[in-house]
Design a protein around this motif. Structure first.
Motif, PDB file in Angstrom:
ATOM      1  N   VAL A  33       0.869  -1.176   0.000  1.00 27.28           N
ATOM      2  CA  VAL A  33       0.000   0.000   0.000  1.00 27.28           C
ATOM      3  C   VAL A  33       0.906   1.225   0.000  1.00 27.28           C
ATOM      4  CG1 VAL A  33      -1.753   1.270   1.273  1.00 27.28           C
ATOM      5  CG2 VAL A  33      -1.824  -1.216   1.230  1.00 27.28           C
ATOM      6  N   TYR A  53      -7.374   5.464  -2.725  1.00 25.28           N
ATOM      7  CA  TYR A  53      -8.489   5.400  -1.777  1.00 25.28           C
ATOM      8  C   TYR A  53      -8.396   6.548  -0.795  1.00 25.28           C
ATOM      9  CZ  TYR A  53     -10.008   0.667  -2.974  1.00 25.28           C
ATOM     10  OH  TYR A  53     -10.515  -0.425  -3.610  1.00 25.28           O
ATOM     11  N   ILE A 112      -8.803   7.507   2.854  1.00 26.92           N
ATOM     12  CA  ILE A 112      -8.851   6.753   4.113  1.00 26.92           C
ATOM     13  C   ILE A 112      -9.284   7.634   5.281  1.00 26.92           C
ATOM     14  CG2 ILE A 112      -7.140   5.074   3.373  1.00 26.92           C
ATOM     15  CD1 ILE A 112      -5.184   6.590   5.268  1.00 26.92           C
ATOM     16  N   PRO A 129      -6.312   0.970   6.329  1.00 25.77           N
ATOM     17  CA  PRO A 129      -5.284   1.145   5.297  1.00 25.77           C
ATOM     18  C   PRO A 129      -4.468  -0.106   4.996  1.00 25.77           C
ATOM     19  CG  PRO A 129      -5.230   2.982   6.823  1.00 25.77           C
ATOM     20  CD  PRO A 129      -6.173   1.960   7.392  1.00 25.77           C
ATOM     21  N   LEU A 169      -6.344  -2.447   2.240  1.00 26.71           N
ATOM     22  CA  LEU A 169      -6.833  -1.858   0.995  1.00 26.71           C
ATOM     23  C   LEU A 169      -6.702  -2.799  -0.202  1.00 26.71           C
ATOM     24  CD1 LEU A 169      -5.731   1.865   1.233  1.00 26.71           C
ATOM     25  CD2 LEU A 169      -8.008   0.898   1.447  1.00 26.71           C
ATOM     26  N   TYR A 175      -9.865  -3.849  -2.459  1.00 23.76           N
ATOM     27  CA  TYR A 175      -9.942  -3.654  -3.908  1.00 23.76           C
ATOM     28  C   TYR A 175     -10.239  -4.972  -4.628  1.00 23.76           C
ATOM     29  CZ  TYR A 175      -8.978  -2.476  -8.669  1.00 23.76           C
ATOM     30  OH  TYR A 175      -9.101  -2.320 -10.018  1.00 23.76           O
TER      31      TYR A 175
END
Length: 156
Positions: free
Chosen positions: A82, A100, A102, A133, A136, A140
């Motif tokens: 990430v 994204y 967050i 986080p 993620l 996805y």
């Protein structure tokens, strides 16, 4: 003003050398073959500069504060890393970043329900949510970019 511009252009045209490509002071490369080679060289250089500029422009992306990015690679699939805030690099055409948000965001949910005395009552709930986080990539892969539209209505 216009007269001064005309006079300046006339002085400039008189100061330029006159003559053909083979005459002294005429400029040119000595024949039609040289002109074609120069045009091909200039076109190649322009094309190379355009490709280099395209690659440089599309190889960097910025992740703003309060956002995180996951990267999809055409060859290996989703990268498990990430990416945080700041300037990040990717391989153009092979990798795509998905960013994204967050930060904590509100979502207002409303539903219509019946009470004990058989009257219809509208109930509204405000839910504050944010994604984890570190999860993620999983979000996805399994839920997509619109995870909040898929998950939060099931709370009601």
């Amino acid at each position: 003003m216009a007269q001064q511009l005309k006079e300046a252009m006339a002085r400039l045209s008189h100061s330029m050398p006159k003559g053909g490509p083979n005459m002294p002071g005429g400029g040119g490369s000595g024949g039609p073959g040289g002109a074609a080679a120069a045009a091909a060289s200039a076109t190649g250089a322009l094309l190379g500069a355009a490709l280099l500029g395209y690659g440089a422009y599309n190889s960097i992306y910025t992740v703003q504060g309060g956002h995180r990015a996951v990267v999809f690679n055409r060859v290996t699939g989703m990268k498990q890393h990430v990416y945080g805030e700041g300037l990040n690099f990717n391989i153009p055409w092979f990798e795509w970043p998905y960013v994204y948000d967050i930060r904590t965001r509100p979502c207002n949910l409303q539903t219509l329900t019946g009470s004990k005395d058989l009257q219809m009552v509208t109930i509204g709930v405000r839910v504050l949510h944010k994604p984890n986080p570190s999860q993620l990539v999983w979000i996805y892969e399994h839920l997509g970019m619109n995870y909040d539209e898929r998950i939060l209505p099931s709370l009601m």
